[in-house]
Design a protein around this motif. Structure first.
Motif, mmCIF file in Angstrom:
data_model
loop_
_atom_site.group_PDB
_atom_site.id
_atom_site.type_symbol
_atom_site.label_atom_id
_atom_site.label_comp_id
_atom_site.label_asym_id
_atom_site.label_seq_id
_atom_site.Cartn_x
_atom_site.Cartn_y
_atom_site.Cartn_z
ATOM 1 N N GLY A 1 5.132 24.766 12.339
ATOM 2 C CA GLY A 1 5.302 25.803 11.419
ATOM 3 C C GLY A 1 3.953 26.223 10.929
ATOM 4 O O GLY A 1 3.866 27.435 10.523
ATOM 5 N N ALA A 2 3.259 25.353 10.568
ATOM 6 C CA ALA A 2 1.801 25.568 10.001
ATOM 7 C C ALA A 2 0.937 26.219 10.862
ATOM 8 O O ALA A 2 0.493 27.457 10.596
ATOM 9 N N LEU A 3 1.039 26.067 12.401
ATOM 10 C CA LEU A 3 0.356 26.944 13.451
ATOM 11 C C LEU A 3 1.169 27.978 13.540
ATOM 12 O O LEU A 3 0.165 29.363 13.659
ATOM 13 N N LEU A 4 2.226 28.219 13.468
ATOM 14 C CA LEU A 4 2.722 29.726 13.408
ATOM 15 C C LEU A 4 2.329 30.445 12.099
ATOM 16 O O LEU A 4 2.300 31.689 12.345
ATOM 17 N N ALA A 5 2.461 29.686 11.098
ATOM 18 C CA ALA A 5 2.356 30.535 9.822
ATOM 19 C C ALA A 5 0.718 31.125 9.992
ATOM 20 O O ALA A 5 0.654 32.199 9.584
ATOM 21 N N GLY A 6 -0.323 30.296 10.440
ATOM 22 C CA GLY A 6 -1.448 31.105 10.587
ATOM 23 C C GLY A 6 -1.639 31.893 11.720
ATOM 24 O O GLY A 6 -2.439 33.244 11.144
ATOM 25 N N TRP A 7 -0.952 31.804 12.474
ATOM 26 C CA TRP A 7 -0.732 32.823 13.527
ATOM 27 C C TRP A 7 -0.358 34.231 13.179
ATOM 28 O O TRP A 7 -0.780 35.277 13.369
ATOM 29 N N LEU A 8 1.026 34.172 12.321
ATOM 30 C CA LEU A 8 1.401 35.315 11.652
ATOM 31 C C LEU A 8 0.763 35.857 10.621
ATOM 32 O O LEU A 8 0.759 37.116 10.174
ATOM 33 N N ALA A 9 0.145 35.031 9.729
ATOM 34 C CA ALA A 9 -0.757 35.657 8.813
ATOM 35 C C ALA A 9 -1.978 36.521 9.288
ATOM 36 O O ALA A 9 -2.415 37.479 8.821
ATOM 37 N N ALA A 10 -2.628 36.055 10.514
ATOM 38 C CA ALA A 10 -3.620 36.924 11.218
ATOM 39 C C ALA A 10 -3.046 38.117 11.585
ATOM 40 O O ALA A 10 -3.527 39.232 11.600
ATOM 41 N N ARG A 11 -1.688 37.912 12.201
ATOM 42 C CA ARG A 11 -1.195 39.246 13.055
ATOM 43 C C ARG A 11 -0.602 40.179 11.896
ATOM 44 O O ARG A 11 -0.805 41.500 12.119
ATOM 45 N N LEU A 12 0.002 39.663 11.071
ATOM 46 C CA LEU A 12 0.789 40.668 10.035
ATOM 47 C C LEU A 12 -0.206 41.034 8.900
ATOM 48 O O LEU A 12 0.194 41.918 8.135
ATOM 49 N N GLY A 13 -1.147 40.218 8.445
ATOM 50 C CA GLY A 13 -1.809 40.212 7.402
ATOM 51 C C GLY A 13 -1.173 39.481 6.183
ATOM 52 O O GLY A 13 0.122 39.264 6.285
ATOM 53 N N ILE A 14 -1.913 39.037 5.176
ATOM 54 C CA ILE A 14 -1.464 38.474 4.065
ATOM 55 C C ILE A 14 -1.038 39.320 3.023
ATOM 56 O O ILE A 14 -2.109 39.903 2.510
ATOM 57 N N PRO A 15 0.190 39.753 2.867
ATOM 58 C CA PRO A 15 0.558 40.767 1.924
ATOM 59 C C PRO A 15 0.325 40.285 0.458
ATOM 60 O O PRO A 15 0.355 39.024 -0.042
ATOM 61 N N SER A 16 0.319 41.193 -0.306
ATOM 62 C CA SER A 16 0.247 40.970 -2.198
ATOM 63 C C SER A 16 1.501 40.606 -2.213
ATOM 64 O O SER A 16 2.677 40.627 -1.445
ATOM 65 N N SER A 17 1.961 39.981 -3.374
ATOM 66 C CA SER A 17 3.507 39.534 -3.797
ATOM 67 C C SER A 17 4.373 40.585 -3.852
ATOM 68 O O SER A 17 5.549 40.363 -3.826
ATOM 69 N N LEU A 18 3.875 41.836 -4.226
ATOM 70 C CA LEU A 18 4.706 42.905 -4.465
ATOM 71 C C LEU A 18 4.667 43.877 -2.915
ATOM 72 O O LEU A 18 5.441 44.836 -3.253
ATOM 73 N N ASP A 19 4.090 43.508 -2.017
ATOM 74 C CA ASP A 19 4.093 44.200 -0.875
ATOM 75 C C ASP A 19 4.398 43.648 0.363
ATOM 76 O O ASP A 19 3.522 43.396 1.235
ATOM 77 N N LEU A 20 5.579 42.993 0.385
ATOM 78 C CA LEU A 20 6.071 42.224 1.380
ATOM 79 C C LEU A 20 6.718 43.088 2.574
ATOM 80 O O LEU A 20 7.717 43.742 2.397
ATOM 81 N N SER A 21 6.092 43.265 3.784
ATOM 82 C CA SER A 21 6.946 43.880 4.896
ATOM 83 C C SER A 21 7.988 43.314 5.481
ATOM 84 O O SER A 21 8.314 42.248 5.113
ATOM 85 N N SER A 22 8.808 43.998 6.151
ATOM 86 C CA SER A 22 10.201 43.500 6.641
ATOM 87 C C SER A 22 9.745 42.394 7.617
ATOM 88 O O SER A 22 10.324 41.598 7.581
ATOM 89 N N ALA A 23 8.708 42.442 8.426
ATOM 90 C CA ALA A 23 8.365 41.390 9.350
ATOM 91 C C ALA A 23 7.988 40.445 8.600
ATOM 92 O O ALA A 23 8.293 39.230 9.165
ATOM 93 N N TRP A 24 7.124 40.339 7.582
ATOM 94 C CA TRP A 24 6.710 39.310 6.698
ATOM 95 C C TRP A 24 7.930 38.586 6.188
ATOM 96 O O TRP A 24 8.161 37.301 6.002
ATOM 97 N N LEU A 25 8.865 39.115 5.583
ATOM 98 C CA LEU A 25 10.250 38.590 5.177
ATOM 99 C C LEU A 25 10.948 37.825 6.075
ATOM 100 O O LEU A 25 11.404 36.780 5.803
ATOM 101 N N ALA A 26 11.219 38.466 7.161
ATOM 102 C CA ALA A 26 12.092 37.812 8.352
ATOM 103 C C ALA A 26 11.179 36.585 8.685
ATOM 104 O O ALA A 26 12.170 35.545 8.900
ATOM 105 N N LEU A 27 10.107 36.734 9.161
ATOM 106 C CA LEU A 27 9.343 35.832 10.062
ATOM 107 C C LEU A 27 8.626 34.669 9.247
ATOM 108 O O LEU A 27 8.795 33.286 9.555
ATOM 109 N N VAL A 28 8.102 34.965 8.095
ATOM 110 C CA VAL A 28 7.448 34.083 7.240
ATOM 111 C C VAL A 28 8.421 33.423 6.169
ATOM 112 O O VAL A 28 8.599 32.161 6.121
#
Length: 132
Positions: free
Chosen positions: A50-77
């Protein structure tokens, strides 16, 4: 419109969490079958992958601000990885090892989860092209 967006986001998190929870159960069961249950290998593998995947997703999706969560971030992370990884099981298993006199295993489990987990987040980030 805002209410339907909130409901959609809630459903994304719920769907991701359900899939993540099922995946956690599958990985934990496989690890127990292959490696035995004297050490919490399943939870360790879940949290490290999960840690490996979290790092990968953070690089791919970007780390959003707490008020700007994309649908992909919400579903995957938030959903998938939130349901897949587990700090509560890790904490309880560490306590159980400690209380049963397996202090070295408890310490090794904690160190492996935290240190290797951090290194795998960095590796995931790097593998996804996130840079340094």
């Amino acid at each position: 419109m805002l209410e339907s967006l909130k409901l959609f986001n809630l459903l994304l998190v719920a769907a991701g969490g359900a899939l993540g929870g099922m995946a956690r159960l599958a990985v934990t069961d496989l690890c127990s079958h292959w490696l035995g249950s004297r050490f919490p290998w399943g939870t360790l593998m879940v949290n490290l992958s999960g840690a490996l995947l979290a790092g990968w997703l953070a690089a791919r999706l970007g780390i959003p601000s707490s008020l700007d969560l994309s649908s992909a971030w919400l579903a995957l992370v938030v959903g998938l990885l939130g349901g897949y990884t587990t700090v509560s099981s890790f904490s309880l298993q560490t306590l159980t090892l400690w209380q049963s006199g397996q202090r070295f295993r408890a310490a090794a489990y904690t160190l492996a989860t935290c240190l290797i987990g951090f290194l795998l987040v960095v590796l995931g980030w790097w593998l996804a092209g996130g840079g340094a």
